[in-house]
Design an enzyme around this catalytic site. Structure first.
Site, short mmCIF file in Angstrom:
data_model
loop_
_atom_site.label_atom_id
_atom_site.label_comp_id
_atom_site.label_asym_id
_atom_site.label_seq_id
_atom_site.Cartn_x
_atom_site.Cartn_y
_atom_site.Cartn_z
N HIS A 174 -1.59 -12.59 -0.57
CA HIS A 174 -1.09 -11.89 0.81
C HIS A 174 -2.49 -11.92 1.72
CE1 HIS A 174 0.91 -9.03 3.80
NE2 HIS A 174 -0.27 -8.97 4.27
N HIS B 189 -4.50 -12.19 5.23
CA HIS B 189 -4.46 -11.95 6.91
C HIS B 189 -5.58 -13.11 7.46
CE1 HIS B 189 -3.41 -7.44 6.85
NE2 HIS B 189 -2.58 -8.21 6.51
N ASP C 182 4.91 -5.27 7.54
CA ASP C 182 3.39 -5.47 7.88
C ASP C 182 3.33 -6.08 9.19
OD1 ASP C 182 0.89 -6.34 8.05
OD2 ASP C 182 0.63 -6.89 6.03
N CYS D 145 -3.63 -4.13 8.75
CA CYS D 145 -3.72 -2.56 8.02
C CYS D 145 -4.14 -1.66 8.91
CB CYS D 145 -4.40 -2.78 6.82
SG CYS D 145 -4.71 -1.12 5.98
#
Length: 300
Positions: free
Chosen positions: A206, A208, A16, A239
């Site tokens: 997860h 951000h 990522d 992403c």
């Protein structure tokens, strides 16, 4: 308030964290892997077996996977977007497979070219492929709170994906805040709804840090019963198929928060800060890490 004695951190820099960066040579990725291993982390997301045309930064997945046996104390996982990706990951020696299903059709079409329902239907085949060779599967629900195309994600869409995944024998589950919009209240509410669905299986999250609420959301998830968190050394990531989605929570920042909250982790903070310095040198630009700028408490 009840907090767990220990939280498992999975380091996601190599997948990522690097997928939005310019192409990084394999030799530099292996230097980063050495630095990651030196932190003591026990789980690492190594790469993704997806179309090189979609994610050229990860086109060296098989070559990187060939080096993972040099780190026997780390459990490596790889992300896949299809049964074919799962076959490639298994052939490369990975025994832990992550499959992402977006809970929103808009992001799912942008990410994998299919609806959420179509992506969900592939879980059964991926589980069968993995379990046939003794590998495990984790289903990660992207856009668990919001979608950049469809807006707020209805809770029932997340629960339906997880319920089907559970029925097909998935080993682990995770919720992903793909565009960094959620807040502690929303995290607590969704985790409370999800826990009965996953029926005691490991539940991760997860986050951000796009809007600055990533660490607060991670802490709220831990308070609500999540014991697995993804993070990226230096706070890199995002992403490529979700407009505006940038920045994971930084591993070193997360370790600082959890450690000083009395929660055990497997990551050494000093080594994580050292790794962040290397990350900044490799990518060639300033990275979001707060601990890299400020240091550990008064010691700097």
């Amino acid at each position: 308030m009840s907090l767990p004695a220990h939280v498992t951190i999975r380091e996601v820099l190599l997948r990522d964290g690097l997928q939005l960066e310019a192409l990084i040579p394999l030799a530099d990725k292996l230097k980063l892997l050495d630095a990651i291993a030196a932190t003591g982390v026990r789980e690492v997301e190594a790469t993704a077996f997806v179309s090189p045309s979609k994610l050229p930064a990860l086109a060296d997945a098989a070559e990187l996977a060939a080096e993972l046996g040099n780190y026997p104390d780390i459990e490596f996982s790889a992300l896949v977007a299809s049964p074919n990706g799962a076959k490639r990951a298994i052939a490369a020696g990975l025994t832990s497979i992550e499959y992402v299903v977006s809970a929103a059709d808009g992001h799912s079409r942008a990410n994998v070219g299919s609806t959420s329902a179509e992506a969900t239907a592939r879980i059964e085949e991926i589980v069968a492929l993995a379990h046939d060779v003794g590998a495990t599967v984790e289903v990660i629900v992207a856009c668990s709170w919001d979608c950049p195309f469809d807006g707020p994600t209805p809770e029932h869409q997340v629960l339906e994906i997880l319920g089907q995944a559970r029925d097909w024998g998935v080993d682990r589950f995770a919720l992903a805040d793909t565009i960094g919009t959620t807040t502690p209240r929303r995290v607590a509410n969704l985790v409370a709804a999800v826990r009965p669905i996953v029926d005691g299986a490991p539940l991760g999250a997860h986050f951000h840090n796009t809007r600055g609420s990533g660490l607060a959301s991670a802490y709220a998830a831990v308070q609500a019963g999540v014991t697995r968190l993804d993070s990226s050394i230096g706070g890199l990531g995002g992403c490529p198929f979700a407009p505006g989605a940038t920045g994971n929570i930084a591993t070193e920042d997360l370790v600082y928060l959890l450690r000083d909250s009395g929660i055990g982790v497997d990551v050494d903070l000093s080594a994580a800060i050292d790794a962040a310095r290397l990350v900044q040198a490799v990518v060639g630009h300033e990275i979001p890490s707060a601990l890299l700028r400020a240091g550990d408490r008064l010691s700097g």
